[in-house]
Write an enzyme that holds these catalytic residues in place. Structure first.
Site, PDB file in Angstrom:
ATOM      1  N   GLY A  52      45.254  18.714  25.364  1.00 15.55           N
ATOM      2  CA  GLY A  52      44.388  18.703  26.660  1.00 15.55           C
ATOM      3  C   GLY A  52      44.934  18.716  27.910  1.00 15.55           C
ATOM      4  O   GLY A  52      45.890  19.573  28.258  1.00 15.55           O
ATOM      5  N   ASP A 124      54.575   5.569  19.523  1.00 14.32           N
ATOM      6  CA  ASP A 124      53.373   4.766  19.884  1.00 14.32           C
ATOM      7  C   ASP A 124      53.600   4.297  21.333  1.00 14.32           C
ATOM      8  O   ASP A 124      54.281   3.444  21.832  1.00 14.32           O
ATOM      9  CB  ASP A 124      53.050   3.312  19.474  1.00 14.32           C
ATOM     10  CG  ASP A 124      51.766   2.587  19.925  1.00 14.32           C
ATOM     11  OD1 ASP A 124      51.204   2.867  20.785  1.00 14.32           O
ATOM     12  OD2 ASP A 124      51.651   1.455  19.478  1.00 14.32           O
ATOM     13  N   LEU A 152      47.246   9.205  28.659  1.00 15.58           N
ATOM     14  CA  LEU A 152      47.010   8.635  27.474  1.00 15.58           C
ATOM     15  C   LEU A 152      45.629   8.223  27.135  1.00 15.58           C
ATOM     16  O   LEU A 152      44.847   7.858  27.826  1.00 15.58           O
ATOM     17  CB  LEU A 152      47.829   7.152  27.090  1.00 15.58           C
ATOM     18  CG  LEU A 152      49.194   7.269  27.201  1.00 15.58           C
ATOM     19  CD1 LEU A 152      49.975   6.117  27.276  1.00 15.58           C
ATOM     20  CD2 LEU A 152      49.921   8.216  25.966  1.00 15.58           C
ATOM     21  N   TYR A 248      28.702   6.642  30.439  1.00 21.41           N
ATOM     22  CA  TYR A 248      29.978   6.667  30.771  1.00 21.41           C
ATOM     23  C   TYR A 248      30.475   5.838  32.017  1.00 21.41           C
ATOM     24  O   TYR A 248      30.996   4.801  31.614  1.00 21.41           O
ATOM     25  CB  TYR A 248      30.270   8.075  31.158  1.00 21.41           C
ATOM     26  CG  TYR A 248      31.618   8.416  31.172  1.00 21.41           C
ATOM     27  CD1 TYR A 248      32.205   9.262  30.049  1.00 21.41           C
ATOM     28  CD2 TYR A 248      32.728   8.191  32.237  1.00 21.41           C
ATOM     29  CE1 TYR A 248      33.518   9.456  30.055  1.00 21.41           C
ATOM     30  CE2 TYR A 248      33.908   8.458  32.202  1.00 21.41           C
ATOM     31  CZ  TYR A 248      34.415   9.135  30.997  1.00 21.41           C
ATOM     32  OH  TYR A 248      35.828   9.416  30.883  1.00 21.41           O
TER      33      TYR A 248
END
Length: 409
Positions: A52, A124, A152, A248
């Site tokens: 993305g 991670d 992220l 949202y």
């Protein structure tokens, strides 16, 4: 291995290396054609750069333009050093690698061919271990960071201090919400009803998708003296139209994104002494692994795609990030709330008024006339390397990705 798409809900369980390579190659070509001016950044950290907007940012930082003042020389070619952090998996036991693995491996391969410097850390990104590995690479192989991009997105996060595991939810706040929804598998338009989030679910979602981790990264990097004077620090976000606000902007994810903006303002105050400039950039709605999971949004995006394509204003991630880097070159302009707005074409009155009109009348029977479901599905498959007409998906391919310049934490 012959690799076919295995779609389960809003995720594809397989990924294709040839399609991932094509995705990276196409974005590199676009950047080289459309960002010839280059940029002044020489040391870039991308947190969440495997797919993305994050992947597009890594490509733009590495391949954007010719040599800029102060950039490194690598293989006798001037270049920006780009470090990508994300969590991805190698192929094993008959399973393909994750698409992020293929994307990053191909980006590194192309960077090496063109004399660029790109490395990656698979770990991670919320963990202390990731921060330690980044500090090692930056300290030993890079200059101080002058561009940090935080992209992220994850369903859960373990707080590295408390050890608490927080799981995000996509729910309204305060009341039940019912709206139209699209089943992207069947093409049926129906209704979806979502129960409101609890207070704990709101807090957990903010912990995962808000600004706490972003601030931890900046605080850590600053404590190690790894951020240059007058560096730029950007986190990606989304607001959307009133149509989607209940799920949202006014929902749990919106509460988290508001916290992200609060964090940017706080970082500007805390690091004014070194001239760190922190921004939240509002992006356009696109088919991503994250957006596909949000109820109501796939129908909105399908209608949006049809309208913007007909207006010739539709953009994918790489076009959006190209515009962002041009803004960084020419001087960042923010709105009255301090946001960078790359959703301006999406939020234009012409587009939003037409979306509202179509939303009132869209149903299963007229969906193909009012929305671009085929475009939505095509973009979804391409996220995982599928759907390219000229790629032979019946061909046996090597599912193992190169691990060159990748550090596994």
């Amino acid at each position: 291995m012959i690799i076919k798409p295995r779609v389960k809900g809003f995720i594809c369980l397989t990924a294709h290396p040839d399609g991932a390579s094509r995705n990276v190659d196409e974005q590199i070509r676009y950047i080289k054609d459309n960002l010839p001016k280059g940029h002044a950044y020489k040391s870039v950290l991308i947190l969440g750069g495997t797919t993305g907007y994050g992947l597009a940012s890594a490509i733009a930082a590495s391949f954007g333009g010719d040599c800029s003042i102060g950039q490194y020389t690598h293989n006798n070619i001037c270049c920006t050093k780009v470090l990508v952090v994300g969590y991805f998996q190698q192929a094993n036991s008959g399973k393909t690698a994750s698409v992020g693995m293929y994307n990053v491996a191909n980006l590194i391969e192309q960077a090496d061919k063109h004399g660029k410097w790109v490395k990656s850390i698979s770990c991670d990104a919320f963990s202390d271990r990731a921060k330690e590995l980044v500090a090692q690479v930056v300290s030993n192989e890079m200059d101080k960071l002058d561009l940090i991009i935080y992209s992220l997105a994850a369903p859960k996060r373990t707080n590295p201090i408390s050890g608490t595991v927080h799981k995000s939810v996509l729910k309204p706040i305060g009341q039940v919400y019912t709206s139209k929804n699209l089943n992207t598998d069947t093409g049926e338009v129906g209704m979806v009803t979502l129960q409101p989030a609890t207070e704990q679910e709101c807090e957990d979602t903010v912990s995962v998708m808000g600004g706490e981790d972003w601030k931890m990264w900046i605080d850590y990097l600053s404590s190690r003296d790894l951020i240059s004077t007058s560096a730029t620090n950007i986190a990606y976000s989304y607001i959307g139209p009133k149509l989607t606000h209940p799920i949202y902007k006014d929902g749990t994810i919106g509460k988290a994104k508001l916290n992200l903006k609060y964090t940017a303002d706080q970082l500007n105050k805390d690091y004014e002494h070194i001239g760190l400039k922190s921004f939240v950039s509002i992006q356009k709605a696109l088919v991503t692994q994250a957006s596909s999971a949000i109820p109501v949004v796939p129908l909105y995006i399908s209608i949006l795609y049809d309208i913007m394509k007909k207006l010739n204003t539709h953009e994918h991630c790489i076009e959006q990030i190209t515009r962002l880097f041009k803004l960084l070159n020419d001087g960042v302009v923010v709105d009255c709330d301090g946001y960078i707005r790359l959703d301006d074409w999406e939020m234009s009155p012409q587009v939003q008024q037409e979306i509202s009109r179509r939303w009132e009348i869209v149903n299963t029977d007229n969906l193909k006339d009012l929305a671009d479901l085929n475009g939505y599905k095509a973009d979804f498959l391409k996220l995982f390397g599928f759907g390219y007409d000229d790629i032979d998906y019946d061909r046996d391919v090597d599912e193992i990705a190169s691990e060159k310049n990748i550090i596994f934490g």
